[in-house]
Design a protein around this motif. Sequence first.
Motif, PDB file in Angstrom:
ATOM      1  N   ASN A 169      42.534  43.351  40.401  1.00 38.32           N
ATOM      2  CA  ASN A 169      42.400  44.518  41.279  1.00 38.32           C
ATOM      3  C   ASN A 169      42.424  44.049  42.724  1.00 38.32           C
ATOM      4  OD1 ASN A 169      39.856  46.010  42.856  1.00 38.32           O
ATOM      5  ND2 ASN A 169      41.335  47.420  41.956  1.00 38.32           N
ATOM      6  N   ALA A 170      43.054  44.824  43.578  1.00 41.22           N
ATOM      7  CA  ALA A 170      43.112  44.442  44.990  1.00 41.22           C
ATOM      8  C   ALA A 170      43.057  45.676  45.875  1.00 41.22           C
ATOM      9  CB  ALA A 170      44.377  43.655  45.276  1.00 41.22           C
ATOM     10  N   ASP A 171      42.455  45.515  47.026  1.00 39.73           N
ATOM     11  CA  ASP A 171      42.430  46.574  48.044  1.00 39.73           C
ATOM     12  C   ASP A 171      43.556  46.294  49.029  1.00 39.73           C
ATOM     13  OD1 ASP A 171      38.802  46.542  48.196  1.00 39.73           O
ATOM     14  OD2 ASP A 171      40.172  47.569  46.829  1.00 39.73           O
ATOM     15  N   HIS A 172      44.506  47.194  49.070  1.00 41.99           N
ATOM     16  CA  HIS A 172      45.658  47.016  49.948  1.00 41.99           C
ATOM     17  C   HIS A 172      45.570  47.979  51.121  1.00 41.99           C
ATOM     18  CE1 HIS A 172      50.081  47.780  50.913  1.00 41.99           C
ATOM     19  NE2 HIS A 172      49.767  46.592  51.417  1.00 41.99           N
ATOM     20  N   THR A 173      45.514  47.430  52.320  1.00 41.13           N
ATOM     21  CA  THR A 173      45.599  48.265  53.520  1.00 41.13           C
ATOM     22  C   THR A 173      47.074  48.448  53.842  1.00 41.13           C
ATOM     23  OG1 THR A 173      43.491  47.469  54.381  1.00 41.13           O
ATOM     24  CG2 THR A 173      45.010  48.466  55.958  1.00 41.13           C
ATOM     25  N   GLU A 174      47.515  49.694  53.820  1.00 41.14           N
ATOM     26  CA  GLU A 174      48.916  49.983  54.087  1.00 41.14           C
ATOM     27  C   GLU A 174      49.159  50.048  55.598  1.00 41.14           C
ATOM     28  OE1 GLU A 174      49.321  53.611  51.832  1.00 41.14           O
ATOM     29  OE2 GLU A 174      49.732  52.498  49.983  1.00 41.14           O
ATOM     30  N   ILE A 175      50.408  50.062  55.963  1.00 41.24           N
ATOM     31  CA  ILE A 175      50.749  50.066  57.385  1.00 41.24           C
ATOM     32  C   ILE A 175      50.212  51.311  58.075  1.00 41.24           C
ATOM     33  CG2 ILE A 175      52.998  51.184  57.156  1.00 41.24           C
ATOM     34  CD1 ILE A 175      53.987  48.967  59.178  1.00 41.24           C
ATOM     35  N   SER A 235      43.737  51.203  46.181  1.00 36.18           N
ATOM     36  CA  SER A 235      43.253  50.264  45.166  1.00 36.18           C
ATOM     37  C   SER A 235      44.367  50.030  44.154  1.00 36.18           C
ATOM     38  CB  SER A 235      42.004  50.815  44.470  1.00 36.18           C
ATOM     39  OG  SER A 235      41.514  49.882  43.522  1.00 36.18           O
ATOM     40  N   LEU A 236      44.730  48.776  43.983  1.00 36.73           N
ATOM     41  CA  LEU A 236      45.819  48.407  43.090  1.00 36.73           C
ATOM     42  C   LEU A 236      45.275  47.750  41.830  1.00 36.73           C
ATOM     43  CD1 LEU A 236      48.109  46.723  45.770  1.00 36.73           C
ATOM     44  CD2 LEU A 236      48.163  49.114  45.014  1.00 36.73           C
ATOM     45  N   TRP A 237      45.967  47.971  40.719  1.00 33.12           N
ATOM     46  CA  TRP A 237      45.562  47.368  39.441  1.00 33.12           C
ATOM     47  C   TRP A 237      46.751  46.701  38.767  1.00 33.12           C
ATOM     48  CZ3 TRP A 237      40.610  47.141  37.706  1.00 33.12           C
ATOM     49  CH2 TRP A 237      39.668  47.960  38.326  1.00 33.12           C
ATOM     50  N   GLY A 238      46.454  45.571  38.145  1.00 30.85           N
ATOM     51  CA  GLY A 238      47.443  44.942  37.302  1.00 30.85           C
ATOM     52  C   GLY A 238      47.462  45.599  35.931  1.00 30.85           C
ATOM     53  N   GLN A 239      48.360  45.108  35.091  1.00 29.58           N
ATOM     54  CA  GLN A 239      48.554  45.715  33.780  1.00 29.58           C
ATOM     55  C   GLN A 239      47.548  45.217  32.746  1.00 29.58           C
ATOM     56  OE1 GLN A 239      50.231  43.185  34.962  1.00 29.58           O
ATOM     57  NE2 GLN A 239      50.713  41.755  33.292  1.00 29.58           N
TER      58      GLN A 239
END
Length: 120
Positions: free
Chosen positions: A96-102, A108-112
């Motif tokens: 899981n990762a927190d992605h700050t977009e432009i 919040s992103l998740w892998g499979q």
Amino acid sequence: QVQLVESGGGLVQPGGSLRLSCAASGSIFIINAMRWYRQTPGKQRELVAVIARDGSKNYADSVKGRFTISRDNAKNTVALQMNSLKPEDTAVYYCNADHTEISRSIRSLWGQGTQVTVFS
């Protein structure tokens, strides 16, 4: 769009080791905290380890001293080194990762998910 792709799960005997990897790809702006969760059937997803962008780390009590989380900010990757594995570590592990977009919004992103099975 940013995706997380995991690798490294598998079968291992108690006391063995596995290394999980997770790589972010796509239109990455800033990846902030990265985490590993795990889940077994019928149970809630459990936070295993978290690493901030500055490298500070925290672990679940159940894995302290056995698991090590690390990251490479330049490559947007996170890894989980799992040593002294126990049968109770058997689970599907999720990155899981927190992605700050432009736009400055945070997603919040998740892998499979990747299966880890510890068996005698």
